[in-house]
Design an enzyme around this catalytic site. Structure first.
Site, mmCIF file in Angstrom:
data_model
loop_
_atom_site.group_PDB
_atom_site.id
_atom_site.type_symbol
_atom_site.label_atom_id
_atom_site.label_comp_id
_atom_site.label_asym_id
_atom_site.label_seq_id
_atom_site.Cartn_x
_atom_site.Cartn_y
_atom_site.Cartn_z
ATOM 1 N N GLU A 205 -24.419 -7.113 -14.274
ATOM 2 C CA GLU A 205 -23.113 -6.597 -13.857
ATOM 3 C C GLU A 205 -22.605 -7.314 -12.607
ATOM 4 O O GLU A 205 -21.710 -6.835 -11.934
ATOM 5 C CB GLU A 205 -23.202 -5.094 -13.561
ATOM 6 C CG GLU A 205 -23.581 -4.283 -14.766
ATOM 7 C CD GLU A 205 -23.459 -2.786 -14.521
ATOM 8 O OE1 GLU A 205 -22.921 -2.368 -13.473
ATOM 9 O OE2 GLU A 205 -23.890 -2.031 -15.381
ATOM 10 N N GLU A 284 -27.857 8.738 -8.889
ATOM 11 C CA GLU A 284 -27.577 8.960 -10.314
ATOM 12 C C GLU A 284 -28.888 8.958 -11.109
ATOM 13 O O GLU A 284 -29.769 8.135 -10.826
ATOM 14 C CB GLU A 284 -26.655 7.829 -10.776
ATOM 15 C CG GLU A 284 -26.236 7.881 -12.234
ATOM 16 C CD GLU A 284 -25.258 6.734 -12.559
ATOM 17 O OE1 GLU A 284 -24.477 6.310 -11.671
ATOM 18 O OE2 GLU A 284 -25.296 6.249 -13.698
ATOM 19 N N ASP A 311 -25.935 10.839 -15.721
ATOM 20 C CA ASP A 311 -25.373 9.838 -16.632
ATOM 21 C C ASP A 311 -26.090 9.998 -17.983
ATOM 22 O O ASP A 311 -25.618 10.749 -18.846
ATOM 23 C CB ASP A 311 -25.556 8.435 -16.028
ATOM 24 C CG ASP A 311 -25.218 7.312 -16.997
ATOM 25 O OD1 ASP A 311 -24.581 7.568 -18.021
ATOM 26 O OD2 ASP A 311 -25.599 6.149 -16.731
ATOM 27 N N LYS A 336 -18.248 8.099 -19.191
ATOM 28 C CA LYS A 336 -18.142 6.847 -19.942
ATOM 29 C C LYS A 336 -17.586 7.188 -21.315
ATOM 30 O O LYS A 336 -18.294 7.809 -22.132
ATOM 31 C CB LYS A 336 -19.526 6.225 -20.114
ATOM 32 C CG LYS A 336 -20.215 5.772 -18.827
ATOM 33 C CD LYS A 336 -21.692 5.509 -19.111
ATOM 34 C CE LYS A 336 -22.370 4.673 -18.028
ATOM 35 N NZ LYS A 336 -23.837 4.600 -18.258
ATOM 36 N N ARG A 365 -19.430 0.109 -18.556
ATOM 37 C CA ARG A 365 -20.764 -0.129 -19.080
ATOM 38 C C ARG A 365 -21.228 -1.497 -18.592
ATOM 39 O O ARG A 365 -20.448 -2.284 -18.072
ATOM 40 C CB ARG A 365 -20.776 -0.105 -20.618
ATOM 41 C CG ARG A 365 -20.314 1.180 -21.266
ATOM 42 C CD ARG A 365 -20.999 2.421 -20.768
ATOM 43 N NE ARG A 365 -22.453 2.441 -20.874
ATOM 44 C CZ ARG A 365 -23.160 3.206 -21.691
ATOM 45 N NH1 ARG A 365 -22.542 4.039 -22.492
ATOM 46 N NH2 ARG A 365 -24.490 3.194 -21.676
ATOM 47 N N SER A 366 -22.504 -1.768 -18.802
ATOM 48 C CA SER A 366 -23.004 -3.088 -18.390
ATOM 49 C C SER A 366 -22.432 -4.193 -19.275
ATOM 50 O O SER A 366 -22.183 -5.300 -18.812
ATOM 51 C CB SER A 366 -24.528 -3.100 -18.408
ATOM 52 O OG SER A 366 -25.027 -2.545 -19.607
ATOM 53 N N LYS A 387 -16.773 3.559 -10.976
ATOM 54 C CA LYS A 387 -17.939 2.668 -10.920
ATOM 55 C C LYS A 387 -17.740 1.584 -11.975
ATOM 56 O O LYS A 387 -17.602 1.889 -13.154
ATOM 57 C CB LYS A 387 -19.194 3.491 -11.220
ATOM 58 C CG LYS A 387 -20.504 2.724 -11.211
ATOM 59 C CD LYS A 387 -21.657 3.627 -11.678
ATOM 60 C CE LYS A 387 -22.969 2.863 -11.677
ATOM 61 N NZ LYS A 387 -23.989 3.506 -12.542
#
Ligand code: 2PG
Ligand code: MG
Length: 433
Positions: A205, A284, A311, A336, A365-366, A387
């Site tokens: 990321e 998280e 998450d 997400k 997402r990654s 994020k």
């Protein structure tokens, strides 16, 4: 009706890892076209909507031809003629087509890309940016960013056990200023890695590759980078995404780095020791997705001073948030859309968390693309936090830059969520405990 859906088409495009992903175009009676692209996670909760992959030889098994054909077939047939401006109705139809718990039949990827394309088409038809369409006249705030500085875990070949070492610029007054502060820490952290001969490029990321001898070394390096960048702790704080489901099971936590094997209580004690020693404001997935007792104990121990985000633990599910609120697990939820499968289901999870006065963080997402819709969701839903990953690579920067464009065009200073977005009092950092 101009906003009636005339056609829905799916395509294979490519994500930030060079893997296939699903793009959907929804064309309305007016001729307006909306687009949605499915992102993809690497560290995934076992209860989240799953991407439908073709398997086999082509594309290393990551192909999405079946998912695309579901868009062109069943999904297109079911949505034709429906009103794109009625997101709830379109999403209800999508959910009805695949009532499996993880949307495994049609694929979370085909469904979420369609849901996102419907939203984009509706906003374009209304002639407003997506965030404004979602806000529907309510006042909203620019979100407080969480920016990854080191990327580990599943995003860096498990070079560190902990997945994300991030910063949150609590002292910022605007989104623009928040990004400047994060950029400063990111740059200085890279310079420090170079000085130590440890600069090996970036992880999935965009965060610096975590060439550390221990998880705690990454933490202390991050605190030192904040110092060296000229920020006081309290002004820029640390967030961790432990992503503990990747190395924890049945109440045991087995770290690869340092080869420690912890029971639940010792693991939580270690995390609390880090919270006492370093300026950490948010954690998280501190425990694995199956460790409800651990999540409850951790939340009880740190709530009030630390944001505890679920998450993998909550997978953007309103029902799971509801359950967690009831038993005292977490005080914030990561949102997400592709974990839930549709925009409406993600909105419902966020709404349930907001009712409980939790923190709400919209997250990328990654595996990402140039799609910037999560910036609009974070703002339009007034989530307060966003994020996106790190401060490098254009699939990340596209989102941050979209935020800057929106802020300079539409927001007076002061319409920034800032530290108020956290479900904790602003914790004055008084040095290592
Ligand atoms: C997470 C995300 C983003 P992934 O765990 O929060 O960092 O990772 O998309 O791989 O699940
Ligand atoms: Mg996570």
């Amino acid at each position: 009706m101009d906003s009636a859906i005339r056609s829905v088409r799916g395509f294979r495009i490519w994500d930030s890892r060079g893997r296939p992903t699903v793009e959907v175009e929804v064309t309305l009676a007016s001729g307006i076209v909306g687009r949605g692209i499915a992102p993809a996670g690497a560290s995934r909760g076992s209860h989240e909507a799953v991407d439908l992959r073709d398997g086999g030889e082509a594309h290393g098994g990551w192909g999405v031809d079946h998912a695309v054909s579901h868009v062109d077939g069943e999904i297109a047939a079911a949505l034709q003629g429906r009103d794109a401006s009625d997101q709830a109705d379109c999403d209800r139809i999508l959910v009805g087509l695949d009532p499996t718990p993880t949307k495994a039949r049609l694929g979370g990827n085909s469904i979420v890309a369609t849901s996102m394309a419907v939203l984009d088409a509706a906003a374009r038809q209304a002639g407003v940016p997506t965030w404004r369409h979602l806000a529907a006249g309510r006042s909203v705030r620019m979100p407080l960013p969480q920016v990854q500085i080191f990327g580990g875990g599943a995003h860096a070949g498990r070079r560190t056990d902990i997945q994300d070492f991030l910063v949150m610029p609590l002292g910022a007054a605007t989104f623009d200023e928040a990004l400047v502060m994060c950029a400063d820490v990111y740059r200085v952290a890279g310079q420090r890695m170079r000085r130590r001969g440890r600069l090996y490029g970036v992880a999935d990321e965009g965060g610096w590759w975590p060439a550390f001898d221990s998880n705690e070394e990454a933490l202390s390096e991050l605190a030192a980078a904040i110092d060296e960048a000229g920020y006081r702790h309290g002004e820029v704080m640390i967030c961790l995404d432990i992503a503990a489901s990747e190395f924890g099971r049945d109440g045991r936590y087995r770290l690869a780095l340092g080869e420690h094997d912890f029971g639940r209580d010792d693991w939580i004690e270690l995390l609390i020791r880090w919270i006492d020693r370093y300026p950490i404001v948010s954690v998280e997935d501190p425990v694995a997705e199956d460790d409800e007792a651990g999540m409850k104990a951790f939340t009880r121990a740190v709530a009030g001073r630390v944001q505890v985000i679920g998450d993998d633990f909550l997978v953007t599910s309103a029902a799971r948030v509801d359950h967690a609120v009831g038993i005292g697990c977490c005080n914030a939820v990561l949102i997400k859309p592709n974990q839930a499968g549709t925009i409406s289901e993600a909105a419902a999870a966020l709404a349930r968390a907001r009712d409980a006065q939790w923190g709400t963080i919209v997250s990328a997402r990654s595996g990402e693309t140039e799609d910037v819709s999560i910036m609009h969701l974070a703002l339009g839903w007034d989530a307060g936090q966003l994020k996106v990953g790190s401060f490098a690579r254009s699939e990340r920067m596209a989102k941050w830059n979209e935020g800057l464009r929106i802020e300079r065009g539409a927001f007076p200073p002061g319409a920034f969520a800032g530290a108020g977005a956290l479900p904790v009092g602003r914790r004055p950092w008084s040095g290592p405990g």
